[in-house]
Design a protein around this motif. Structure first.
Motif, mmCIF file in Angstrom:
data_model
loop_
_atom_site.group_PDB
_atom_site.id
_atom_site.type_symbol
_atom_site.label_atom_id
_atom_site.label_comp_id
_atom_site.label_asym_id
_atom_site.label_seq_id
_atom_site.Cartn_x
_atom_site.Cartn_y
_atom_site.Cartn_z
ATOM 1 N N ILE A 124 0.833 -1.204 0.000
ATOM 2 C CA ILE A 124 0.000 0.000 0.000
ATOM 3 C C ILE A 124 0.870 1.258 0.000
ATOM 4 N N GLY A 125 1.940 1.241 0.785
ATOM 5 C CA GLY A 125 2.811 2.407 0.836
ATOM 6 C C GLY A 125 3.446 2.712 -0.510
ATOM 7 N N THR A 126 3.960 1.705 -1.189
ATOM 8 C CA THR A 126 4.584 1.930 -2.498
ATOM 9 C C THR A 126 3.552 2.277 -3.564
ATOM 10 N N SER A 127 2.325 1.764 -3.418
ATOM 11 C CA SER A 127 1.287 2.124 -4.385
ATOM 12 C C SER A 127 0.940 3.605 -4.312
ATOM 13 N N ALA A 128 1.115 4.198 -3.126
ATOM 14 C CA ALA A 128 0.875 5.634 -2.986
ATOM 15 C C ALA A 128 1.972 6.456 -3.651
ATOM 16 N N LEU A 129 3.187 5.895 -3.706
ATOM 17 C CA LEU A 129 4.317 6.634 -4.263
ATOM 18 C C LEU A 129 4.438 6.488 -5.777
ATOM 19 N N GLY A 130 3.993 5.367 -6.312
ATOM 20 C CA GLY A 130 4.184 5.079 -7.728
ATOM 21 C C GLY A 130 3.681 6.159 -8.673
ATOM 22 N N PRO A 131 2.402 6.561 -8.578
ATOM 23 C CA PRO A 131 1.906 7.602 -9.481
ATOM 24 C C PRO A 131 2.670 8.919 -9.366
ATOM 25 N N VAL A 132 3.092 9.267 -8.156
ATOM 26 C CA VAL A 132 3.830 10.512 -7.953
ATOM 27 C C VAL A 132 5.201 10.435 -8.617
ATOM 28 N N VAL A 133 5.886 9.306 -8.451
ATOM 29 C CA VAL A 133 7.218 9.138 -9.030
ATOM 30 C C VAL A 133 7.166 9.255 -10.550
ATOM 31 N N LEU A 134 6.207 8.579 -11.170
ATOM 32 C CA LEU A 134 6.116 8.613 -12.625
ATOM 33 C C LEU A 134 5.713 9.994 -13.130
ATOM 34 N N ALA A 135 4.842 10.667 -12.400
ATOM 35 C CA ALA A 135 4.427 12.015 -12.791
ATOM 36 C C ALA A 135 5.594 12.996 -12.694
ATOM 37 N N LEU A 136 6.381 12.887 -11.633
ATOM 38 C CA LEU A 136 7.541 13.766 -11.485
ATOM 39 C C LEU A 136 8.572 13.495 -12.573
ATOM 40 N N GLY A 137 8.734 12.220 -12.932
ATOM 41 C CA GLY A 137 9.673 11.882 -13.995
ATOM 42 C C GLY A 137 9.262 12.474 -15.328
ATOM 43 N N ARG A 138 7.979 12.457 -15.606
ATOM 44 C CA ARG A 138 7.504 13.043 -16.857
ATOM 45 C C ARG A 138 7.655 14.561 -16.845
ATOM 46 N N ALA A 139 7.363 15.182 -15.703
ATOM 47 C CA ALA A 139 7.506 16.637 -15.612
ATOM 48 C C ALA A 139 8.952 17.065 -15.774
ATOM 49 N N TRP A 140 9.884 16.240 -15.351
ATOM 50 C CA TRP A 140 11.300 16.570 -15.425
ATOM 51 C C TRP A 140 11.834 16.476 -16.854
ATOM 52 N N SER A 141 11.353 15.465 -17.616
ATOM 53 C CA SER A 141 11.907 15.229 -18.953
ATOM 54 C C SER A 141 10.899 15.412 -20.079
ATOM 55 N N ASN A 142 9.659 15.812 -19.734
ATOM 56 C CA ASN A 142 8.598 15.989 -20.732
ATOM 57 C C ASN A 142 8.258 14.698 -21.468
ATOM 58 N N SER A 143 8.600 13.566 -20.881
ATOM 59 C CA SER A 143 8.287 12.257 -21.446
ATOM 60 C C SER A 143 8.351 11.224 -20.330
ATOM 61 N N TYR A 144 7.635 10.134 -20.533
ATOM 62 C CA TYR A 144 7.656 9.068 -19.537
ATOM 63 C C TYR A 144 8.886 8.169 -19.678
ATOM 64 N N ARG A 145 9.591 8.251 -20.787
ATOM 65 C CA ARG A 145 10.627 7.262 -21.087
ATOM 66 C C ARG A 145 11.731 7.212 -20.034
ATOM 67 N N ALA A 146 12.255 8.352 -19.643
ATOM 68 C CA ALA A 146 13.362 8.362 -18.689
ATOM 69 C C ALA A 146 12.954 7.739 -17.354
ATOM 70 N N ALA A 147 11.761 8.079 -16.874
ATOM 71 C CA ALA A 147 11.280 7.520 -15.611
ATOM 72 C C ALA A 147 11.074 6.012 -15.725
ATOM 73 N N LEU A 148 10.581 5.547 -16.860
ATOM 74 C CA LEU A 148 10.343 4.114 -17.058
ATOM 75 C C LEU A 148 11.656 3.335 -17.073
ATOM 76 N N VAL A 149 12.668 3.903 -17.733
ATOM 77 C CA VAL A 149 13.978 3.248 -17.753
ATOM 78 C C VAL A 149 14.541 3.144 -16.339
ATOM 79 N N ALA A 150 14.374 4.192 -15.545
ATOM 80 C CA ALA A 150 14.866 4.163 -14.171
ATOM 81 C C ALA A 150 14.091 3.156 -13.325
ATOM 82 N N LEU A 151 12.772 3.100 -13.506
ATOM 83 C CA LEU A 151 11.956 2.197 -12.703
ATOM 84 C C LEU A 151 12.238 0.729 -13.010
ATOM 85 N N CYS A 152 12.609 0.410 -14.248
ATOM 86 C CA CYS A 152 12.839 -1.002 -14.583
ATOM 87 C C CYS A 152 14.044 -1.569 -13.835
#
Length: 398
Positions: A350-378
């Motif tokens: 439950i704790g990580t499920s609360a963080l997941g959407p925020v992490v991916l959203a911040l990654g997209r805001a930082w690079s204007n794309s989801y790709r960089a955040a997805l590579v890091a998450l894998c």
């Protein structure tokens, strides 16, 4: 036992992210708050609920699955009914605490523990059946709720969910589950075990949380569950936006839940069956490897077969981990403190499920794309694979 656990797992749907997602826009409009405020209330509720789950796990060990399911279902149903009366942000945050704790956390914990405690033979396959039914209910709930909200409003929809939990889950516990919890090893896993007087599957002792936490297996399971929860929740929460970036329309992105559903059903049965026949370490490594590949390729999918393949892989990973984590601890550590052990895992989920959407959203805001955040998450599931390969099962006699 499987029927009662399946009912409980299906009734967790109101507390799961897919069902809650259809309430976001109606809540934002009715309460005059932004979508980000609703998301913040959701995160607050998830994190607060995660803190309570280890305590609930101890209570589950003390009072048994039957009484625990009745108490959790009563509280969860009452919270859903009360949630239909919220009028501002504080009330919404409080409602999300109860909804996430009751559905995603407590009722799911009880449902899977029922299988582990009462089913001694073919436990993996039994958990696969329960997981498949739960996956179906969770995946189909948004479709029914969206129509219900459109016709009756979000307040009535939440209250009807609450009454459904009270009317279905409580009787399933009271009139199906036996009062007596079977002792560990009461049912032998094979005729050969019965003749020899030993169980090939059950450990001879029950591990406490302190003892289990000193083993690598415990942390591999916790890390795998947390990584899967963080990534799959992030991908599900942002699915329309993520796939939209890759050229899929809103309808096509929403339709991607269909292959996820079918893959989840198949994976639940397959992983459950395999759990009875091959090592948990091999299964964990395989599921985490598929999750890493799915996360990486999510930023490169295109309309057509690659999007379908992505949906199939994501659904298989989500259901596979849900099934696997339900059987690993009982195989390694016994059942005497199972609720406490699995309470910790659900708390992390439950704790990580609360963080997941925020992490991916911040990654997209930082690079204007989801790709960089997805590579890091894998990298997260890859690390779990490495740890699983280096980990040996704990000694049975420890």
């Amino acid at each position: 036992m499987i029927g009662s656990a399946s009912v409980a797992m299906a009734m967790t749907a109101p507390g799961q992210t897919p069902a809650i997602s259809v309430f976001v826009d109606p809540l934002s409009t009715a309460l005059h708050v932004s979508r980000s405020s609703v998301a913040m209330a959701y995160s607050i509720g998830s994190l607060a609920g995660a803190l309570v789950l280890p305590l609930l796990g101890r209570l589950l060990d003390r009072f048994g699955p039957r009484r625990a399911m009745v108490a959790v279902a009563l509280c969860f149903g009452a919270i859903l009914v009360a949630a239909g009366t919220v009028t501002e942000f504080v009330g919404l945050s409080t409602a999300f605490v109860g909804i996430r704790l009751g559905g995603q956390g407590a009722l799911s914990l009880v449902a899977t523990t029922v299988v582990t405690v009462y089913v001694q033979r073919h436990r993996g396959l039994a958990m696969g059946v329960v997981s498949a039914i739960g996956t179906s209910a969770i995946s189909l709930a948004p479709l029914a709720l969206e129509r219900l909200i459109g016709e009756l409003g979000w307040r009535t929809a939440w209250q009807l969910e609450g009454w459904a939990v009270l009317a279905i889950a409580v009787p399933a516990a009271l009139f199906v589950l036996p009062r007596r919890v079977p002792a560990d090893g009461d049912v032998r896993t094979s005729e050969a075990d019965a003749e020899s007087g030993t169980s090939a599957r059950e450990p001879p002792v029950d591990w406490t949380l302190r003892e289990a936490s000193r083993t690598a297996v415990f942390w591999v399971v916790v890390s795998g569950a947390g990584a899967c929860s963080l990534i799959t929740t992030a991908l599900t929460f942002h699915q329309v936006s993520l796939l939209g970036e890759r050229g899929l329309g809103a309808a096509e992105a929403a339709a991607n839940f269909v292959p996820q559903l079918f893959a989840g059903l198949l994976a639940s049965f397959l992983v459950g069956w395999l759990a009875d026949h091959i090592s948990d370490r091999a299964l964990i490594s395989t599921v985490m490897a598929v999750l890493a590949l799915t996360t990486f390729t999510a930023g490169w999918v295109r309309p057509g077969w690659t999007a379908v393949a992505y949906g199939l892989a994501l659904g298989a990973c989500t259901a596979g981990v849900r099934t696997l984590r339900a059987v690993v601890f009982s195989d390694c550590f016994g059942q005497g403190h199972l609720g406490t052990l699995r309470g910790v895992v659900h708390s992390v989920i439950i704790g990580t499920s609360a963080l997941g959407p925020v992490v991916l959203a911040l990654g997209r805001a930082w690079s204007n794309s989801y790709r960089a955040a997805l590579v890091a998450l894998c990298a997260l599931p890859i690390l779990v694979v490495v740890a699983a390969c280096l980990t040996k099962p704990p000694p049975r006699g420890a």
